[in-house]
Design a protein around this motif. Structure first.
Motif, mmCIF file in Angstrom:
data_model
loop_
_atom_site.group_PDB
_atom_site.id
_atom_site.type_symbol
_atom_site.label_atom_id
_atom_site.label_comp_id
_atom_site.label_asym_id
_atom_site.label_seq_id
_atom_site.Cartn_x
_atom_site.Cartn_y
_atom_site.Cartn_z
ATOM 1 N N LYS A 134 0.817 -1.210 0.000
ATOM 2 C CA LYS A 134 0.000 0.000 0.000
ATOM 3 C C LYS A 134 0.853 1.263 0.000
ATOM 4 N N MET A 135 2.087 1.182 0.459
ATOM 5 C CA MET A 135 2.938 2.361 0.593
ATOM 6 C C MET A 135 3.900 2.556 -0.578
ATOM 7 N N GLN A 136 3.790 1.782 -1.648
ATOM 8 C CA GLN A 136 4.713 1.924 -2.759
ATOM 9 C C GLN A 136 4.718 3.329 -3.362
ATOM 10 N N PRO A 137 3.584 3.995 -3.578
ATOM 11 C CA PRO A 137 3.671 5.366 -4.089
ATOM 12 C C PRO A 137 4.401 6.308 -3.140
ATOM 13 N N ALA A 138 4.270 6.111 -1.838
ATOM 14 C CA ALA A 138 4.983 6.958 -0.884
ATOM 15 C C ALA A 138 6.491 6.707 -0.987
ATOM 16 N N LEU A 139 6.895 5.454 -1.156
ATOM 17 C CA LEU A 139 8.305 5.142 -1.340
ATOM 18 C C LEU A 139 8.829 5.739 -2.641
ATOM 19 N N TYR A 140 8.031 5.649 -3.692
ATOM 20 C CA TYR A 140 8.425 6.236 -4.975
ATOM 21 C C TYR A 140 8.582 7.749 -4.838
ATOM 22 N N PHE A 141 7.649 8.385 -4.148
ATOM 23 C CA PHE A 141 7.722 9.829 -3.958
ATOM 24 C C PHE A 141 8.997 10.201 -3.191
ATOM 25 N N GLY A 142 9.328 9.446 -2.157
ATOM 26 C CA GLY A 142 10.546 9.711 -1.400
ATOM 27 C C GLY A 142 11.792 9.520 -2.247
ATOM 28 N N LEU A 143 11.839 8.437 -3.031
ATOM 29 C CA LEU A 143 12.973 8.181 -3.908
ATOM 30 C C LEU A 143 13.097 9.265 -4.966
ATOM 31 N N ARG A 144 11.973 9.667 -5.525
ATOM 32 C CA ARG A 144 11.984 10.717 -6.556
ATOM 33 C C ARG A 144 12.459 12.040 -5.967
#
Length: 173
Positions: A6-16
């Motif tokens: 469920k948190m993959q977009p949040a991880l992507y946002f942090g990485l980006r």
């Protein structure tokens, strides 16, 4: 799904955000390839990935309003369907213009061979008008993709139901 899924977009946002910060720190001394054509292609692919994620998030949110059922599409704003049509149209324009550009560069190998004979098709491919039309087609498809991104972000902001952290991260990306 698990909490991690469920948190993959949040991880992507942090990485980006981290990669953007590193690029900002680099200034004009780029560690990565700095070719305008590659940057435009990468930006377009990134935009398509974000659009796809926004479509999935919008459909998932519409399903969450009253639970999953066959008629969940009635909970989607009309801008989602409009954006989907625009993205598909832009995808085809970008793909056809890219294939035409690649085909014209593959076909037109006479200057490398020193051949000055030209037929009508070769003259068309070498003309500045033809190259300008292909360039404008790419620009129009990218502009349409950007408009669909804006429409999807606005749709997510004004849809029924509460917005999740992952959806908020998608809008910010």
């Amino acid at each position: 799904p698990s909490a991690f899924a469920k948190m993959q977009p949040a991880l992507y946002f942090g990485l980006r955000a981290w990669v953007s910060f590193l690029q900002f720190c680099e200034g004009s001394e780029r560690a990565f390839l700095n070719n305008p054509l590659v940057l435009v292609a990468a930006g377009t692919l990134h935009s398509w990935a974000v659009v796809y994620a926004l479509f999935v998030a919008a459909h998932a949110r519409a399903m969450r309003v009253d639970g999953y059922h066959e008629g969940y599409v009635e909970n989607l704003p009309s801008s989602v369907a409009w954006s989907e049509y625009l993205v598909i149209l832009c995808c085809w324009i970008w793909l056809l213009a890219g294939l035409a550009t690649a085909a014209s560069r593959i076909w037109d190998d006479e200057p490398a061979l020193g051949d000055r004979k030209t037929d009508m098709l070769t003259q068309i491919m070498r003309s500045p008008t033809f190259r300008s039309v292909l360039s404008h087609a790419h620009s129009i498809s990218c502009a349409g993709l950007f408009l669909s991104l804006l429409a999807l972000c606005a749709s997510m902001a004004f849809m029924k139901g509460s917005i999740t952290t992952c959806e908020l991260c998608l809008i910010l990306v």
